[in-house]
Design a protein around this motif. Structure first.
Motif, PDB file in Angstrom:
ATOM      1  N   ILE A 148      -2.319   9.249  -0.020  1.00  0.00           N
ATOM      2  CA  ILE A 148      -1.654   7.994   0.344  1.00  0.00           C
ATOM      3  C   ILE A 148      -0.161   8.247   0.507  1.00  0.00           C
ATOM      4  O   ILE A 148       0.481   8.841  -0.363  1.00  0.00           O
ATOM      5  N   LEU A 149       0.384   7.803   1.627  1.00  0.00           N
ATOM      6  CA  LEU A 149       1.830   7.822   1.846  1.00  0.00           C
ATOM      7  C   LEU A 149       2.319   6.383   1.892  1.00  0.00           C
ATOM      8  O   LEU A 149       1.752   5.564   2.624  1.00  0.00           O
ATOM      9  N   VAL A 150       3.350   6.064   1.124  1.00  0.00           N
ATOM     10  CA  VAL A 150       3.844   4.687   1.027  1.00  0.00           C
ATOM     11  C   VAL A 150       5.332   4.665   1.337  1.00  0.00           C
ATOM     12  O   VAL A 150       6.099   5.447   0.766  1.00  0.00           O
ATOM     13  N   GLY A 151       5.751   3.779   2.227  1.00  0.00           N
ATOM     14  CA  GLY A 151       7.181   3.682   2.464  1.00  0.00           C
ATOM     15  C   GLY A 151       7.572   2.717   3.546  1.00  0.00           C
ATOM     16  O   GLY A 151       6.807   2.462   4.478  1.00  0.00           O
ATOM     17  N   GLY A 152       8.796   2.224   3.427  1.00  0.00           N
ATOM     18  CA  GLY A 152       9.331   1.325   4.436  1.00  0.00           C
ATOM     19  C   GLY A 152      10.399   1.958   5.295  1.00  0.00           C
ATOM     20  O   GLY A 152      10.988   1.293   6.151  1.00  0.00           O
ATOM     21  N   GLU A 186       3.520   2.653 -13.828  1.00  0.00           N
ATOM     22  CA  GLU A 186       2.848   2.900 -12.548  1.00  0.00           C
ATOM     23  C   GLU A 186       2.842   4.397 -12.218  1.00  0.00           C
ATOM     24  O   GLU A 186       1.854   4.918 -11.684  1.00  0.00           O
ATOM     25  N   LEU A 187       3.931   5.081 -12.544  1.00  0.00           N
ATOM     26  CA  LEU A 187       3.990   6.517 -12.275  1.00  0.00           C
ATOM     27  C   LEU A 187       3.027   7.299 -13.163  1.00  0.00           C
ATOM     28  O   LEU A 187       2.567   8.389 -12.796  1.00  0.00           O
ATOM     29  N   THR A 188       2.704   6.728 -14.325  1.00  0.00           N
ATOM     30  CA  THR A 188       1.744   7.361 -15.220  1.00  0.00           C
ATOM     31  C   THR A 188       0.318   7.165 -14.725  1.00  0.00           C
ATOM     32  O   THR A 188      -0.528   8.058 -14.828  1.00  0.00           O
ATOM     33  N   VAL A 189       0.069   6.000 -14.129  1.00  0.00           N
ATOM     34  CA  VAL A 189      -1.284   5.681 -13.660  1.00  0.00           C
ATOM     35  C   VAL A 189      -1.697   6.576 -12.496  1.00  0.00           C
ATOM     36  O   VAL A 189      -2.838   7.055 -12.446  1.00  0.00           O
ATOM     37  N   VAL A 190      -0.775   6.810 -11.568  1.00  0.00           N
ATOM     38  CA  VAL A 190      -1.063   7.612 -10.375  1.00  0.00           C
ATOM     39  C   VAL A 190       0.084   8.592 -10.147  1.00  0.00           C
ATOM     40  O   VAL A 190       1.245   8.184 -10.139  1.00  0.00           O
ATOM     41  N   PRO A 191      -0.208   9.875  -9.944  1.00  0.00           N
ATOM     42  CA  PRO A 191       0.861  10.837  -9.654  1.00  0.00           C
ATOM     43  C   PRO A 191       1.584  10.469  -8.356  1.00  0.00           C
ATOM     44  O   PRO A 191       0.950  10.155  -7.349  1.00  0.00           O
ATOM     45  N   HIS A 192       2.912  10.504  -8.407  1.00  0.00           N
ATOM     46  CA  HIS A 192       3.747  10.230  -7.238  1.00  0.00           C
ATOM     47  C   HIS A 192       4.596  11.458  -6.924  1.00  0.00           C
ATOM     48  O   HIS A 192       5.091  12.126  -7.836  1.00  0.00           O
ATOM     49  N   TYR A 193       4.801  11.703  -5.636  1.00  0.00           N
ATOM     50  CA  TYR A 193       5.695  12.755  -5.192  1.00  0.00           C
ATOM     51  C   TYR A 193       6.868  12.148  -4.434  1.00  0.00           C
ATOM     52  O   TYR A 193       6.738  11.109  -3.800  1.00  0.00           O
ATOM     53  N   PHE A 194       8.020  12.788  -4.552  1.00  0.00           N
ATOM     54  CA  PHE A 194       9.260  12.357  -3.898  1.00  0.00           C
ATOM     55  C   PHE A 194       9.846  11.099  -4.530  1.00  0.00           C
ATOM     56  O   PHE A 194      10.564  10.345  -3.865  1.00  0.00           O
ATOM     57  N   ILE A 195       9.581  10.879  -5.800  1.00  0.00           N
ATOM     58  CA  ILE A 195      10.295   9.895  -6.601  1.00  0.00           C
ATOM     59  C   ILE A 195      11.200  10.680  -7.548  1.00  0.00           C
ATOM     60  O   ILE A 195      10.732  11.575  -8.252  1.00  0.00           O
ATOM     61  N   ASP A 196      12.507  10.356  -7.555  1.00  0.00           N
ATOM     62  CA  ASP A 196      13.471  11.056  -8.425  1.00  0.00           C
ATOM     63  C   ASP A 196      13.507  12.561  -8.151  1.00  0.00           C
ATOM     64  O   ASP A 196      13.725  13.368  -9.054  1.00  0.00           O
ATOM     65  N   SER A 197      13.327  12.945  -6.908  1.00  0.00           N
ATOM     66  CA  SER A 197      13.279  14.362  -6.578  1.00  0.00           C
ATOM     67  C   SER A 197      14.648  14.939  -6.219  1.00  0.00           C
ATOM     68  O   SER A 197      14.791  16.171  -6.090  1.00  0.00           O
ATOM     69  N   ALA A 217      -4.791   4.624  -4.224  1.00  0.00           N
ATOM     70  CA  ALA A 217      -4.847   5.947  -4.839  1.00  0.00           C
ATOM     71  C   ALA A 217      -5.867   5.978  -5.966  1.00  0.00           C
ATOM     72  O   ALA A 217      -6.613   6.953  -6.120  1.00  0.00           O
ATOM     73  N   GLN A 218      -5.927   4.904  -6.746  1.00  0.00           N
ATOM     74  CA  GLN A 218      -6.934   4.833  -7.807  1.00  0.00           C
ATOM     75  C   GLN A 218      -8.334   4.792  -7.206  1.00  0.00           C
ATOM     76  O   GLN A 218      -9.262   5.447  -7.704  1.00  0.00           O
ATOM     77  N   GLY A 219      -8.495   4.009  -6.136  1.00  0.00           N
ATOM     78  CA  GLY A 219      -9.803   3.875  -5.514  1.00  0.00           C
ATOM     79  C   GLY A 219     -10.321   5.171  -4.927  1.00  0.00           C
ATOM     80  O   GLY A 219     -11.531   5.444  -4.970  1.00  0.00           O
ATOM     81  N   PHE A 220      -9.425   5.984  -4.387  1.00  0.00           N
ATOM     82  CA  PHE A 220      -9.838   7.244  -3.764  1.00  0.00           C
ATOM     83  C   PHE A 220      -9.608   8.449  -4.672  1.00  0.00           C
ATOM     84  O   PHE A 220      -9.860   9.590  -4.262  1.00  0.00           O
ATOM     85  N   GLY A 221      -9.130   8.199  -5.898  1.00  0.00           N
ATOM     86  CA  GLY A 221      -8.897   9.290  -6.832  1.00  0.00           C
ATOM     87  C   GLY A 221      -7.895  10.303  -6.323  1.00  0.00           C
ATOM     88  O   GLY A 221      -8.110  11.512  -6.381  1.00  0.00           O
ATOM     89  N   THR A 222      -6.742   9.821  -5.834  1.00  0.00           N
ATOM     90  CA  THR A 222      -5.792  10.704  -5.177  1.00  0.00           C
ATOM     91  C   THR A 222      -4.364  10.426  -5.639  1.00  0.00           C
ATOM     92  O   THR A 222      -4.144   9.790  -6.679  1.00  0.00           O
ATOM     93  N   VAL A 223      -3.391  10.904  -4.864  1.00  0.00           N
ATOM     94  CA  VAL A 223      -1.982  10.817  -5.232  1.00  0.00           C
ATOM     95  C   VAL A 223      -1.223  10.035  -4.167  1.00  0.00           C
ATOM     96  O   VAL A 223      -1.745   9.750  -3.089  1.00  0.00           O
ATOM     97  N   VAL A 224       0.041   9.709  -4.493  1.00  0.00           N
ATOM     98  CA  VAL A 224       0.903   8.958  -3.582  1.00  0.00           C
ATOM     99  C   VAL A 224       2.137   9.796  -3.257  1.00  0.00           C
ATOM    100  O   VAL A 224       2.751  10.393  -4.151  1.00  0.00           O
ATOM    101  N   LEU A 225       2.490   9.831  -1.970  1.00  0.00           N
ATOM    102  CA  LEU A 225       3.774  10.379  -1.535  1.00  0.00           C
ATOM    103  C   LEU A 225       4.667   9.213  -1.148  1.00  0.00           C
ATOM    104  O   LEU A 225       4.251   8.336  -0.378  1.00  0.00           O
ATOM    105  N   SER A 226       5.876   9.173  -1.686  1.00  0.00           N
ATOM    106  CA  SER A 226       6.820   8.119  -1.325  1.00  0.00           C
ATOM    107  C   SER A 226       7.596   8.521  -0.081  1.00  0.00           C
ATOM    108  O   SER A 226       8.144   9.622  -0.002  1.00  0.00           O
ATOM    109  N   ALA A 227       7.631   7.624   0.894  1.00  0.00           N
ATOM    110  CA  ALA A 227       8.460   7.822   2.082  1.00  0.00           C
ATOM    111  C   ALA A 227       9.560   6.772   2.116  1.00  0.00           C
ATOM    112  O   ALA A 227      10.014   6.353   3.179  1.00  0.00           O
ATOM    113  N   ASP A 228       9.986   6.345   0.928  1.00  0.00           N
ATOM    114  CA  ASP A 228      11.134   5.448   0.808  1.00  0.00           C
ATOM    115  C   ASP A 228      12.352   6.328   0.549  1.00  0.00           C
ATOM    116  O   ASP A 228      12.495   6.911  -0.531  1.00  0.00           O
TER     117      ASP A 228
END
Length: 300
Positions: free
Chosen positions: A96-100, A54-65, A24-35
């Motif tokens: 970026i979408l991240v999740g297990g 980490e949440l301050t460094v890159v905006p995350h969506y669907f964390i604590d939602s 996300a830092q490399g592409f200047g974008t955000v992360v969506l959590s799929a956990d």
């Protein structure tokens, strides 16, 4: 250039969060959590959420939602994630979408299959059977009728096991049959990156992380969640075993050993789930520069 969703998948404890943030830092974008467990505000230590830093460094969506009292399905996530993606793609070429949680990743990438609803009374009967006979009995049933899905699903999650059984009892066809239907069309490209490493090293990382969670206060977190212990998100590894400890079923040492054992088994099933998608390209989590290069080449 077309919009691209980059999915970072793989087993628990392999380092998906860190890789997602670097990308996300490399592409200047955000992360969506799929956990699916990181959605819940009350579940922190046992879900290995990104830190506040980490949440301050890159905006995350669907964390604590969500609250633990909220009902939320993979279908709900598909709907909500597509809304967020539409908004994010107005500003970013890459998201970026991240999740297990394989089912939730699939919901976004390919859409959910049109699963039939249960016949009247089936779900209630299976819930009673689970209450009377226990989860292991339900797992054995699923293994007999649908060995394909049994090899992939988190069998320590009663909700997933019971859902598969009710589909079979309502239709006469295994749950895996309905997961082979035509995928939905998306108006963005999808690149899937799987993270892998030596299996023994991963298991050592899992064991160390469980120890770290206990030191960070996982047991105290579980105690605060006792009023909600029957909510589906809490019927999962790391929480169920400590509820059993509080019930007197296990010693604390045994409960911690069970968490490690069940987490290792879950990681193996995550590998099985994600490896069935042959479009996934696999990297070591330390190879972030190669991952970025691979993404750039695919986007030309």
């Amino acid at each position: 250039m077309r919009k691209t969703l980059v999915c970072i998948v793989g087993p628990t404890a392999i380092g998906k969060t860190a890789v997602g943030i670097e990308l996300a830092q490399g592409f200047g974008t955000v992360v969506l959590s799929a956990d699916s467990r990181q959605f819940y505000r009350e579940m922190n230590i046992g879900t290995a959420k990104p830190s506040q830093e980490e949440l301050t460094v890159v905006p995350h969506y669907f964390i604590d939602s969500l609250s633990i009292a909220d009902d939320y399905s993979a279908g709900d996530f598909e709907r909500d994630a597509l809304i967020v993606l539409e908004a994010m793609f107005a500003w970013h070429d890459v998201v970026i979408l991240v999740g297990g949680s394989g089912l939730f990743v699939d919901a976004v990438c390919r859409g959910l299959d049109d699963l039939p609803g249960p016949m009247p009374g089936v779900r209630e009967r299976l819930n009673e059977l689970h209450k009377d006979q226990g989860l292991e009995y339900m797992q054995d049933m699923l293994q007999r009728i649908d060995p394909i899905y049994y090899s992939e699903v988190d069998i320590h999650n009663p909700q997933r096991v019971i859902r598969a059984l009710e589909v079979y009892e309502s239709t006469g066809k295994p749950f895996s049959h309905f997961r082979q239907q035509k995928r939905a069309q998306r108006d963005f490209d999808i690149l899937k990156i799987g993270l892998e490493m030596d299996r023994q090293l991963l298991y050592e990382r899992i064991n160390s992380r469980v120890d770290a969670m206990m030191e960070a206060g996982l047991l105290e977190e579980v105690k605060t969640l006792l009023p909600y212990r029957h909510r589906p998100p809490l019927l999962t590894v790391g929480y169920a075993e400590l509820f059993d400890y509080l019930d007197g079923t296990y010693t604390l040492e045994r409960a911690v050993d069970k968490i490690k054992q069940n987490t290792r088994r879950y990681a193996k099933r995550q590998f099985t789930w994600f490896r069935k998608d042959t479009s996934t390209h696999w990297f070591n989590p330390d190879d972030v520069s190669n991952i970025i290069e691979w993404i750039d080449k695919r986007r030309l």
